[in-house]
Design a protein around this motif. Structure first.
Motif, PDB file in Angstrom:
ATOM      1  N   ASP A 124       0.820  -1.212   0.000  1.00  0.00           N
ATOM      2  CA  ASP A 124       0.000   0.000   0.000  1.00  0.00           C
ATOM      3  C   ASP A 124       0.859   1.268   0.000  1.00  0.00           C
ATOM      4  N   VAL A 125       1.850   1.304   0.893  1.00  0.00           N
ATOM      5  CA  VAL A 125       2.681   2.499   0.979  1.00  0.00           C
ATOM      6  C   VAL A 125       3.555   2.628  -0.268  1.00  0.00           C
ATOM      7  N   SER A 126       3.966   1.528  -0.845  1.00  0.00           N
ATOM      8  CA  SER A 126       4.760   1.556  -2.069  1.00  0.00           C
ATOM      9  C   SER A 126       3.973   2.188  -3.215  1.00  0.00           C
ATOM     10  N   ARG A 127       2.706   1.794  -3.356  1.00  0.00           N
ATOM     11  CA  ARG A 127       1.854   2.384  -4.406  1.00  0.00           C
ATOM     12  C   ARG A 127       1.665   3.887  -4.182  1.00  0.00           C
ATOM     13  N   ALA A 128       1.432   4.280  -2.928  1.00  0.00           N
ATOM     14  CA  ALA A 128       1.220   5.702  -2.619  1.00  0.00           C
ATOM     15  C   ALA A 128       2.493   6.513  -2.900  1.00  0.00           C
ATOM     16  N   LEU A 129       3.639   5.987  -2.504  1.00  0.00           N
ATOM     17  CA  LEU A 129       4.902   6.696  -2.741  1.00  0.00           C
ATOM     18  C   LEU A 129       5.207   6.785  -4.233  1.00  0.00           C
ATOM     19  N   SER A 130       4.960   5.704  -4.954  1.00  0.00           N
ATOM     20  CA  SER A 130       5.204   5.679  -6.387  1.00  0.00           C
ATOM     21  C   SER A 130       4.362   6.727  -7.105  1.00  0.00           C
TER      22      SER A 130
ATOM     23  N   ALA B 129      10.834  14.973  -8.035  1.00  0.00           N
ATOM     24  CA  ALA B 129      11.729  14.772  -6.893  1.00  0.00           C
ATOM     25  C   ALA B 129      12.911  13.866  -7.213  1.00  0.00           C
ATOM     26  N   MET B 130      12.727  12.921  -8.116  1.00  0.00           N
ATOM     27  CA  MET B 130      13.816  12.022  -8.491  1.00  0.00           C
ATOM     28  C   MET B 130      14.521  12.487  -9.762  1.00  0.00           C
ATOM     29  N   GLY B 131      14.099  13.640 -10.293  1.00  0.00           N
ATOM     30  CA  GLY B 131      14.736  14.170 -11.489  1.00  0.00           C
ATOM     31  C   GLY B 131      14.396  13.333 -12.717  1.00  0.00           C
ATOM     32  N   GLU B 132      15.121  13.597 -13.774  1.00  0.00           N
ATOM     33  CA  GLU B 132      14.917  12.851 -15.022  1.00  0.00           C
ATOM     34  C   GLU B 132      15.634  11.508 -14.925  1.00  0.00           C
ATOM     35  N   GLY B 133      15.227  10.578 -15.728  1.00  0.00           N
ATOM     36  CA  GLY B 133      15.903   9.282 -15.783  1.00  0.00           C
ATOM     37  C   GLY B 133      15.201   8.221 -14.965  1.00  0.00           C
TER      38      GLY B 133
ATOM     39  N   THR C 162      14.502   2.851  -9.602  1.00  0.00           N
ATOM     40  CA  THR C 162      13.699   1.783  -9.022  1.00  0.00           C
ATOM     41  C   THR C 162      13.356   2.170  -7.590  1.00  0.00           C
ATOM     42  N   LEU C 163      12.095   2.003  -7.227  1.00  0.00           N
ATOM     43  CA  LEU C 163      11.650   2.266  -5.862  1.00  0.00           C
ATOM     44  C   LEU C 163      11.598   0.934  -5.118  1.00  0.00           C
ATOM     45  N   GLU C 164      12.306   0.846  -3.992  1.00  0.00           N
ATOM     46  CA  GLU C 164      12.258  -0.325  -3.126  1.00  0.00           C
ATOM     47  C   GLU C 164      11.752   0.108  -1.760  1.00  0.00           C
TER      48      GLU C 164
END
Length: 169
Positions: free
Chosen positions: A55-61, A69-73, A76-78
């Protein structure tokens, strides 16, 4: 005032994590070859299960996708939990580990393995197991005396019920 990418990510993501009754424990942005990896560690008073992680992974993604916030390019979110041998860095970590064994490195260079008995604003009360049939001893450490601490995995740990039964016998 300049802020690091990790600090900006924490400001962005912490409210989302908190809204799901979780604590944001750690954020790390790492380069793995040409790709970047954003590792987010979450926890709660009662630990976290896979459904909460999902659940939190989907919300953060979703939040990261709507911002730069992660810029271009590619990245992977873990998202995960601190794990069985979790590091103890903040008072709440020690509070969650009451009753558990911890490996603690002190400022004077000593290392000990002891059970966390109680925690307050200044430090922890420990029970250091006795050696060669000796009784355990009590020890108090302030947070300032602790350089590093980590929960120890116990394979033969008695649960609270069996420990109480032994004490009453």
């Amino acid at each position: 005032m300049s802020t690091t990418q990790s600090e900006r990510l924490r400001e962005l993501l912490e409210p989302l994590v908190s809204s799901q009754d979780l604590d944001l424990e750690e954020i790390e942005v790492a380069s793995v070859g040409r790709k970047r990896v954003l590792r987010v560690v979450v926890d709660s008073e009662d630990g976290v299960d896979l459904d909460q992680i999902a659940d939190v992974s989907r919300a953060l993604s979703a939040k990261l996708d709507e911002t730069d916030a992660m810029g271009e390019g590619e990245y992977t979110l873990e998202v995960g939990s601190p794990g069985a041998e979790r590091p103890l860095k903040e008072q709440r970590h020690y509070e969650r580990a009451v009753g558990r064994l911890a490996r603690i490195q002190t400022a004077d260079g000593a290392e000990l393995v002891a059970r966390i008995v109680t925690v307050d604003d200044e430090g922890v009360d420990l029970e250091v197991p006795g050696v060669k049939g000796r009784k355990p001893t009590a020890r108090r450490l302030t947070f300032g005396e602790i350089v590093k601490a980590r929960v120890e995995v116990e394979f033969n740990r008695k649960d609270d019920k069996s420990m109480k039964e032994e004490e009453e016998a």
